[in-house]
Design a protein around this motif. Structure first.
Motif, PDB file in Angstrom:
ATOM      1  N   THR A   1       0.806  -1.289  -0.039  1.00 13.84           N
ATOM      2  CA  THR A   1       0.069  -0.202  -0.109  1.00 13.84           C
ATOM      3  C   THR A   1       0.966   1.348   0.055  1.00 13.84           C
ATOM      4  O   THR A   1       1.755   1.351   0.914  1.00 13.84           O
ATOM      5  N   PRO A   2       0.871   2.210  -0.913  1.00 12.55           N
ATOM      6  CA  PRO A   2       1.586   3.322  -1.257  1.00 12.55           C
ATOM      7  C   PRO A   2       1.179   4.230   0.128  1.00 12.55           C
ATOM      8  O   PRO A   2      -0.156   4.374   0.402  1.00 12.55           O
ATOM      9  N   HIS A   3       2.169   5.128   0.355  1.00 15.71           N
ATOM     10  CA  HIS A   3       1.961   5.957   1.331  1.00 15.71           C
ATOM     11  C   HIS A   3       2.025   7.563   0.800  1.00 15.71           C
ATOM     12  O   HIS A   3       3.232   7.537   0.052  1.00 15.71           O
ATOM     13  N   PRO A   4       1.658   8.500   1.317  1.00 13.24           N
ATOM     14  CA  PRO A   4       2.061   9.873   0.752  1.00 13.24           C
ATOM     15  C   PRO A   4       3.460  10.105   1.515  1.00 13.24           C
ATOM     16  O   PRO A   4       4.017   9.708   2.144  1.00 13.24           O
ATOM     17  N   CYS A   5       4.056  10.819   0.294  1.00  9.77           N
ATOM     18  CA  CYS A   5       5.351  10.981   0.417  1.00  9.77           C
ATOM     19  C   CYS A   5       5.791  12.604   0.201  1.00  9.77           C
ATOM     20  O   CYS A   5       4.781  13.401  -0.322  1.00  9.77           O
ATOM     21  N   LYS A   6       6.912  13.080   0.326  1.00 10.77           N
ATOM     22  CA  LYS A   6       7.463  14.382  -0.065  1.00 10.77           C
ATOM     23  C   LYS A   6       8.716  14.068  -0.830  1.00 10.77           C
ATOM     24  O   LYS A   6       9.722  13.558  -0.656  1.00 10.77           O
ATOM     25  N   ALA A   7       8.852  15.083  -1.683  1.00 15.42           N
ATOM     26  CA  ALA A   7       9.821  15.226  -2.763  1.00 15.42           C
ATOM     27  C   ALA A   7      11.187  15.540  -2.077  1.00 15.42           C
ATOM     28  O   ALA A   7      11.130  16.276  -0.976  1.00 15.42           O
ATOM     29  N   PRO A   8      12.297  15.482  -2.803  1.00 21.03           N
ATOM     30  CA  PRO A   8      13.636  15.796  -2.493  1.00 21.03           C
ATOM     31  C   PRO A   8      13.555  17.274  -1.974  1.00 21.03           C
ATOM     32  O   PRO A   8      12.908  17.959  -2.974  1.00 21.03           O
ATOM     33  N   PRO A   9      14.357  17.911  -1.122  1.00 20.78           N
ATOM     34  CA  PRO A   9      14.498  19.321  -0.767  1.00 20.78           C
ATOM     35  C   PRO A   9      14.775  20.210  -1.718  1.00 20.78           C
ATOM     36  O   PRO A   9      14.429  21.465  -1.788  1.00 20.78           O
ATOM     37  N   TYR A  10      15.698  19.588  -2.711  1.00 22.96           N
ATOM     38  CA  TYR A  10      16.319  20.531  -3.676  1.00 22.96           C
ATOM     39  C   TYR A  10      15.976  19.701  -5.152  1.00 22.96           C
ATOM     40  O   TYR A  10      16.432  18.582  -5.324  1.00 22.96           O
ATOM     41  N   LEU A  11      15.271  20.648  -6.173  1.00 25.09           N
ATOM     42  CA  LEU A  11      15.079  20.264  -7.196  1.00 25.09           C
ATOM     43  C   LEU A  11      15.096  21.023  -8.445  1.00 25.09           C
ATOM     44  O   LEU A  11      15.034  22.361  -8.139  1.00 25.09           O
TER      45      LEU A  11
ATOM     46  N   PRO B   1       5.319  22.513   0.360  1.00 21.53           N
ATOM     47  CA  PRO B   1       6.418  21.837  -0.400  1.00 21.53           C
ATOM     48  C   PRO B   1       5.850  20.970  -1.549  1.00 21.53           C
ATOM     49  O   PRO B   1       4.536  20.617  -1.693  1.00 21.53           O
ATOM     50  N   ILE B   2       6.584  20.592  -2.308  1.00 19.39           N
ATOM     51  CA  ILE B   2       6.305  19.516  -3.354  1.00 19.39           C
ATOM     52  C   ILE B   2       5.813  18.122  -2.691  1.00 19.39           C
ATOM     53  O   ILE B   2       7.129  17.585  -2.301  1.00 19.39           O
ATOM     54  N   GLU B   3       4.869  17.456  -2.437  1.00 11.87           N
ATOM     55  CA  GLU B   3       4.504  16.366  -1.705  1.00 11.87           C
ATOM     56  C   GLU B   3       3.146  15.846  -2.025  1.00 11.87           C
ATOM     57  O   GLU B   3       2.157  16.749  -2.412  1.00 11.87           O
ATOM     58  N   ILE B   4       2.933  14.723  -1.382  1.00 10.01           N
ATOM     59  CA  ILE B   4       1.473  14.124  -1.366  1.00 10.01           C
ATOM     60  C   ILE B   4       0.832  14.717  -0.060  1.00 10.01           C
ATOM     61  O   ILE B   4       1.594  14.376   0.978  1.00 10.01           O
ATOM     62  N   PRO B   5      -0.169  15.297   0.064  1.00 12.52           N
ATOM     63  CA  PRO B   5      -0.611  15.755   1.350  1.00 12.52           C
ATOM     64  C   PRO B   5      -1.018  14.472   1.941  1.00 12.52           C
ATOM     65  O   PRO B   5      -1.499  13.586   1.493  1.00 12.52           O
ATOM     66  N   VAL B   6      -1.054  14.655   3.492  1.00 12.10           N
ATOM     67  CA  VAL B   6      -1.102  13.522   4.356  1.00 12.10           C
ATOM     68  C   VAL B   6      -2.730  12.871   4.246  1.00 12.10           C
ATOM     69  O   VAL B   6      -3.056  11.851   4.588  1.00 12.10           O
TER      70      VAL B   6
ATOM     71  N   GLU C   1       6.916   6.106  -7.477  1.00 16.25           N
ATOM     72  CA  GLU C   1       6.862   5.345  -6.421  1.00 16.25           C
ATOM     73  C   GLU C   1       8.188   5.367  -5.669  1.00 16.25           C
ATOM     74  O   GLU C   1       8.355   5.493  -4.438  1.00 16.25           O
ATOM     75  N   PHE C   2       9.375   5.431  -6.328  1.00 15.82           N
ATOM     76  CA  PHE C   2      10.484   5.428  -5.844  1.00 15.82           C
ATOM     77  C   PHE C   2      11.033   6.992  -6.166  1.00 15.82           C
ATOM     78  O   PHE C   2      11.072   7.261  -7.294  1.00 15.82           O
ATOM     79  N   GLY C   3      11.536   7.785  -4.929  1.00  8.32           N
ATOM     80  CA  GLY C   3      11.873   9.025  -5.315  1.00  8.32           C
ATOM     81  C   GLY C   3      10.913  10.202  -4.989  1.00  8.32           C
ATOM     82  O   GLY C   3      11.230  11.219  -4.710  1.00  8.32           O
ATOM     83  N   CYS C   4       9.899   9.791  -4.997  1.00  7.94           N
ATOM     84  CA  CYS C   4       8.676  10.922  -4.937  1.00  7.94           C
ATOM     85  C   CYS C   4       8.976  11.994  -5.700  1.00  7.94           C
ATOM     86  O   CYS C   4       9.021  13.225  -5.366  1.00  7.94           O
ATOM     87  N   ILE C   5       8.988  11.821  -7.120  1.00  8.75           N
ATOM     88  CA  ILE C   5       9.096  12.766  -8.062  1.00  8.75           C
ATOM     89  C   ILE C   5       7.763  13.073  -8.632  1.00  8.75           C
ATOM     90  O   ILE C   5       7.165  12.117  -9.314  1.00  8.75           O
ATOM     91  N   PRO C   6       7.459  14.480  -8.728  1.00  5.84           N
ATOM     92  CA  PRO C   6       6.286  14.901  -9.383  1.00  5.84           C
ATOM     93  C   PRO C   6       6.176  14.200 -10.891  1.00  5.84           C
ATOM     94  O   PRO C   6       7.210  14.505 -11.635  1.00  5.84           O
ATOM     95  N   ILE C   7       5.075  13.854 -11.460  1.00  5.03           N
ATOM     96  CA  ILE C   7       4.589  13.392 -12.931  1.00  5.03           C
ATOM     97  C   ILE C   7       3.635  14.570 -13.337  1.00  5.03           C
ATOM     98  O   ILE C   7       4.000  15.209 -14.421  1.00  5.03           O
ATOM     99  N   THR C   8       2.551  14.563 -13.030  1.00  6.38           N
ATOM    100  CA  THR C   8       1.648  15.532 -13.468  1.00  6.38           C
ATOM    101  C   THR C   8       0.525  15.892 -12.153  1.00  6.38           C
ATOM    102  O   THR C   8       0.750  15.314 -11.040  1.00  6.38           O
ATOM    103  N   THR C   9       0.241  17.124 -12.289  1.00 10.32           N
ATOM    104  CA  THR C   9      -0.811  17.545 -11.323  1.00 10.32           C
ATOM    105  C   THR C   9      -2.071  18.237 -12.032  1.00 10.32           C
ATOM    106  O   THR C   9      -1.704  18.767 -13.302  1.00 10.32           O
ATOM    107  N   LEU C  10      -3.235  17.851 -11.690  1.00  7.81           N
ATOM    108  CA  LEU C  10      -4.307  18.229 -12.332  1.00  7.81           C
ATOM    109  C   LEU C  10      -5.292  19.028 -11.151  1.00  7.81           C
ATOM    110  O   LEU C  10      -5.705  18.388 -10.124  1.00  7.81           O
TER     111      LEU C  10
END
Length: 215
Positions: free
Chosen positions: A21-31, A106-111, A153-162
């Motif tokens: 089961t995936p969990h909300p995550c946060k992107a790396p602090p520098y991108l 931050p760039i993240e998945i909200p909890v 899933e790995f790295g928590c990198i954004p792909i798309t947002t709508l």
């Protein structure tokens, strides 16, 4: 034989991840990276290059595109702790300094986001031919908006947002060429001709928030 064994092991690992089961995550602090933003009704498409610093809460966005028949260009340097941003114009060596009241997001998945689906972009037929992605949905009451966002899933990198914003419509952003880290940290240092810029309220007298300032 070795190649077949490698493929079997790789797929076994991938399928075991898919079962979790995936969990909300946060992107790396520098991108650093690029994105394309499609505005409501397709009248405006903007290409942006951005630098993101979650530690010092700074964002630099250089955007260009078309709004109907007009060309648009913005070079914006945002300081969330100081609560102001610069609109920079290198052509005439000028800066406009504007206050805003938004907190840094931050760039993240909200909890409180809900996991909708997990899928592979590309192919599962062989290793390195697919990218494992999670899709999340939720709402932002302050913006009167609903969202759907996809992160790796790995790295928590954004792909798309709508985002579907009430009375405004849909805003679709697609990210690409993402680099973890900052190749040029000086990108957050305003040019020398900005040092004399004074805070100016927007002509409509309103203080913009984070979302509005990027749009």
């Amino acid at each position: 034989m070795q190649a077949l064994l490698l493929l079997t092991v790789s797929l076994s690992v991938l399928f075991s991840v898919l079962a979790q089961t995936p969990h909300p995550c946060k992107a790396p602090p520098y991108l650093e990276g690029k994105l394309v933003v499609l505005f409501p009704e397709g009248h405006t498409t903007v290409f942006e290059q951005f630098a993101y610093d979650a530690v010092e809460q700074r964002i630099r966005v250089v955007a260009s595109g078309k709004e109907s028949t007009h060309n648009v260009f913005v070079d914006r340097l945002m300081f969330f702790r100081e609560r102001f941003y610069y609109d920079i114009n290198y052509h005439n060596q000028s800066c406009v300094k504007t206050p805003f009241s938004a907190d840094f997001v931050p760039i993240e998945i909200p909890v409180d986001a809900h996991h909708k689906a997990q899928f592979v972009l590309g192919s599962l037929s062989a290793p390195a031919q697919g990218l494992l992605v999670n899709d999340w949905v939720g709402s932002v009451p302050k913006m009167k908006a609903n969202y759907s966002m996809s992160f790796t899933e790995f790295g928590c990198i954004p792909i798309t947002t709508l985002y579907n914003v009430e009375k405004m419509g849909h805003f679709l952003s697609s990210f690409f060429d993402i680099v973890i880290g900052l190749e040029n940290p000086d990108i957050f240092i305003p040019p020398s001709f900005c040092t004399s810029a004074k805070l100016e309220q927007r002509k409509d007298g309103k203080v913009v928030d984070f979302f509005t300032s990027l749009l």
